[in-house]
Design an enzyme around this catalytic site. Structure first.
Site, PDB file in Angstrom:
ATOM      1  N   ASP A 286       0.865  -1.173   0.000  1.00  0.00           N
ATOM      2  CA  ASP A 286       0.000   0.000   0.000  1.00  0.00           C
ATOM      3  C   ASP A 286       0.914   1.239   0.000  1.00  0.00           C
ATOM      4  OD1 ASP A 286      -2.163   1.673  -0.011  1.00  0.00           O
ATOM      5  OD2 ASP A 286      -3.208   0.681   1.627  1.00  0.00           O
TER       6      ASP A 286
HETATM    7  C1  BGC Z   1      -5.018   3.173   0.147  1.00  0.00           C
HETATM    8  C2  BGC Z   1      -5.223   2.155  -0.946  1.00  0.00           C
HETATM    9  C3  BGC Z   1      -5.070   2.790  -2.295  1.00  0.00           C
HETATM   10  C4  BGC Z   1      -3.730   3.463  -2.378  1.00  0.00           C
HETATM   11  C5  BGC Z   1      -3.448   4.097  -3.714  1.00  0.00           C
HETATM   12  C6  BGC Z   1      -3.787   4.000  -0.057  1.00  0.00           C
HETATM   13  O1  BGC Z   1      -3.706   5.062   0.825  1.00  0.00           O
HETATM   14  O2  BGC Z   1      -4.964   2.523   1.390  1.00  0.00           O
HETATM   15  O3  BGC Z   1      -6.486   1.559  -0.798  1.00  0.00           O
HETATM   16  O4  BGC Z   1      -5.225   1.817  -3.291  1.00  0.00           O
HETATM   17  O5  BGC Z   1      -3.663   4.467  -1.380  1.00  0.00           O
HETATM   18  O6  BGC Z   1      -4.214   5.209  -3.924  1.00  0.00           O
END
Ligand code: BGC
Length: 760
Positions: A286
């Site tokens: 993530d």
């Molecule tokens: C979130 C994810 C997301 C990623 C990219 C993160 O902060 O937890 O769910 O896919 O950002 O935007």
């Protein structure tokens, strides 16, 4: 003879499919081997780097300077946050024309509930209990996103969540592993077009692996601590379902598991995911989750990057820990060439499977983008999905559907709002296209119904709270008129009306990432409004928009009808008007329990019985209950009304004793006894009366959404085998245990329509 022939055909088919897969894999391996033999160490590490130009990119430019240079140098494997054919094409051209080995980039995005055409939030969609529609939502999103140049979506989010304080509950399918797994499969199939990687398919990314929904106290990014038995039985199944459906990628979660952050957790990413579940796609971290292991207390950037890579992490999202430290770790013997090769190979394989080596511009077609993106047929789908997601929570005296005459007072801070209709995580959606409720009602009933509008209240009057919510734009606007004036206008409108429709709830960013709330009631301004409206004595219909269950016991009590619409996407107004005026009879059922009070959280239907269960009648001492509130939720899992009524006959079992290899056939007759045609979700639950570990009081094991004309009856059948009754025991073996099972069939999880069967 015929059986013999069929067996031969099946064997041959399996052989041919396997042989084809082997040939494809063989070709892919040869291709990737050849490519990797030409790659330098730096180029391999570059593939592990996922970047986003972020917000500091100047408008109109493709990528920021640093990113452009890095693409040229082969330091980038993929990008996200780049939207539109032109921009993506420019970035891809850089990689293809100016990097040494011309390796294409993959382009991802958070396509969570629709791409540009925005559908209801995922929690809402799960309340449709309609897997065809859910698959369709993903299929349509994939068609639109792929036409616009994307080939990878960071979805489905399948985190089981039982704590509505957690803002990200909006992104998942609720509290139940069985329902969650069905949704998970449907989404992956929709995105990946059942693994036919044509140019309308995108690679799914199941997230957040794992257990992110169990963050302590519902606070985002918080610690998770859970027994393995609970993990395996209640939280892991939806991720596993996505893997089994062939999801091409998995995103690790921010939380820790057994004391080790998921992003660096070898047990999770390798032993469970790859060895036990046989996942062979790529794992991406993530957003900066590798770097965040520093704050978790796992070491410096070099240490945590090596930890992640060795744990089975392939791609580092944004943090560039891999890019900047992996080489040093290799020199120091902390990781091996093999560790880098394995991850690099997985990323190249993903690109190969997507067809990017054959045609890096496969998803970049201006003509297709202009035909697909925001096309008018997609609006109808958005409306259909929204209507099927609404849950009718109350309808005393059949106030709904509304008559097409008289005067309606339309009030509430969300009655004439566009900004909040799309809901959280609609990064590519444009709320300018959203239909406010007032417009929807005018479209449907404007000629016959006199509509008096008054805002009545701001979403909130709390300045600090508003500041916190409005980080990405002014979702909560504070009216120039004073709260008192707004309230007075609403009461005046109500007094002049035959019925009051109050559209209340949360602003879009009151849920979603980093949007936890300790109080999940309606903000005080809206509570006051509802209280004042109910005092007018006019029939009061509440339309509640939110991204989570809300503690609205008082408001529900003061209203005649309550339609919970969640944040339902760009067609909100039209869909809501259709349902209010009876053009569509609501059929949604809650995929999540609504608590009466935050003090009951976590509250979920498939809890354990305890040694001192509360019997639901008395409130004596020494029972598992509260002094100040009952254990019962405000609304249980599976609950949802219709404009019609459904009655259930007694459960009919084809046998009361079933041998382990046999199947139990369960039948029930459902009748539409009301005055409207409608759909019902017939739900099958089971209770395993005695187990080697304690078993839940009820578990969902099947459901069917059926349509019945008024007066019509239908026999609904379920089949259960020993396999359906399996669970993970204390050794984490997936076992069936013989014994007596109670089966329940009804319209929600509190049903007492039951029958026993002994499974031997
Ligand atoms: C979130 C994810 C997301 C990623 C990219 C993160 O902060 O937890 O769910 O896919 O950002 O935007």
């Amino acid at each position: 003879m015929k059986i013999f022939r069929n067996i031969i055909i099946i064997i041959l088919t399996v052989f041919i499919v396997n042989a084809n897969a082997q040939i494809t894999n063989g070709k892919m391996n040869a291709f990737v081997n050849n490519l990797m033999s030409k790659m330098t160490l730096d180029e391999k590490i570059g593939q592990l780097n996922l970047v986003t130009p972020g917000s500091d990119i100047p408008t109109g430019s493709v990528v920021s300077k640093g990113v452009e240079d890095n693409i040229r140098k082969g330091n980038v494997g993929g990008m996200f946050g780049v939207i539109g054919v032109d921009k993506i094409k420019n970035a891809q051209t850089l990689a293809i024309k100016e990097s040494r080995l011309h390796i294409p980039l993959i382009f991802g995005s958070d396509v969570i509930h629709g791409y540009k055409t925005t559908f209801p939030i995922p929690l809402a969609l799960s309340c449709s209990w309609d897997m065809n529609l859910i698959e369709k939502s993903a299929r349509v999103a994939a068609t639109e996103a792929s036409a616009d140049g994307l080939c990878w979506v960071f979805s489905p989010m399948v985190d089981i969540a039982r704590d509505p304080r957690w803002g990200r509950i909006a992104e998942g399918a609720g509290e139940d592993a069985y329902l969650g797994s069905q949704v998970s499969k449907a989404m992956v199939n929709g995105y990946q077009n059942n693994n036919n990687f044509d140019n309308t398919s995108v690679m799914a990314c199941v997230k957040h692996f794992a257990l992110y929904g169990a963050s302590e106290a519902g606070r985002d990014y918080n610690t998770v601590d859970m027994s393995k038995v609970k993990m395996y039985n209640d939280y892991l199944p939806p991720y596993k379902a996505a893997v089994e459906a062939g999801a091409g990628s998995v995103m690790s979660s921010f939380n820790e598991i057994d004391g080790i952050p998921a992003t660096g957790n070898k047990w999770l990413l390798t032993d469970l995911l790859r060895k036990q579940w046989k996942f062979n796609g790529l794992v991406v971290s993530d957003y900066t989750a590798v770097n965040e292991m520093i704050a978790h207390g796992m070491g410096d950037l070099q240490t945590v990057s090596a930890l992640a890579l060795k744990a089975g992490m392939d791609m580092d999202m944004v943090g560039e820990g891999f890019l900047t430290t992996i080489k040093k770790s290799l020199k120091e013997g902390k990781i091996t060439q093999q560790d880098i090769n394995i991850s690099c190979r997985r990323i190249l394989e993903a690109k190969y499977k997507l067809g990017l080596f054959d045609d890096p511009y496969k998803f970049l077609n201006v003509a297709r983008a202009s035909k697909e993106v925001l096309s008018s047929d997609k609006k109808n789908i958005a409306k259909e999905l929204a209507e099927h997601s609404f849950v009718l929570l109350k309808n005393d005296h059949q106030i709904l559907p509304l008559q097409q005459h008289g005067t309606v007072a339309l009030v509430g801070p969300l009655a004439n709002d566009k900004k909040n209709m799309l809901g959280t995580w609609s990064v590519s959606g444009n709320s300018d296209f959203a239909i406010p409720v007032i417009d929807g009602i005018k479209n449907i009933a404007g000629n016959n119904v006199n509509i008096i509008y008054a805002k009545g209240a701001n979403i909130s009057d709390d300045a600090d709270f508003i500041k916190h919510v409005n980080v990405f734009g002014e979702e909560i606007t504070v009216d120039k008129k004073s709260p008192e004036t707004l309230l007075q206008e609403a009461v005046e409108a109500a007094n002049k009306s035959d019925v009051v429709v109050a559209v209340v709830g949360e602003a879009a960013d009151m849920t979603g990432e980093s949007a936890s709330r300790s109080d999940i009631g309606l903000p005080a301004s809206q509570q006051k409004l509802i209280e004042a409206l109910s005092k007018t004595g006019k029939p009061l219909v509440l339309v509640v928009m939110a991204g989570r269950p809300l503690t609205i016991e008082k408001e529900v009590a003061s209203a005649s009808s309550v339609l919970f619409t969640w944040h339902c996407g760009q067609e909100a107004g039209n869909a809501i008007a259709d349902v209010l005026f009876g053009k569509y009879n609501p059929s949604g059922k809650l995929s999540i329990t609504f608590p009466k009070s935050v003090g009951q959280i976590p509250i979920y239907y498939n809890h354990k019985n305890t040694g001192r269960p509360w019997d639901g009648i008395e409130a004596p001492k020494f029972k598992s209950d509260y002094l100040d509130i009952s254990n019962e939720p405000l609304f249980p899992f599976g609950f949802g009304l219709s404009y019609t009524n459904f009655s259930y006959g007694k459960i009919n079992l084809n046998n009361t004793t079933v041998k382990s290899k046999e199947k139990l056939e369960i039948k029930v007759t459902v009748t539409n006894t009301g005055n409207f045609d409608g759909e019902e979700v017939v739900q099958l639950y089971v209770r395993d009366l005695v187990g080697s570990i304690t078993r839940p009081v009820k578990e969902l094991k099947g459901f069917q959404k059926i349509f019945l004309k008024k007066g019509q009856s239908k026999e609904v059948y379920f089949t259960i085998s020993a396999n359906d009754l399996k669970f993970y025991n204390s050794n984490l073996n997936y076992v069936f245990e013989p014994g007596t099972y109670k089966f329940f069939i009804g319209s929600n999880s509190t049903t007492i329509n039951e029958a026993d069967c002994i499974f031997q």
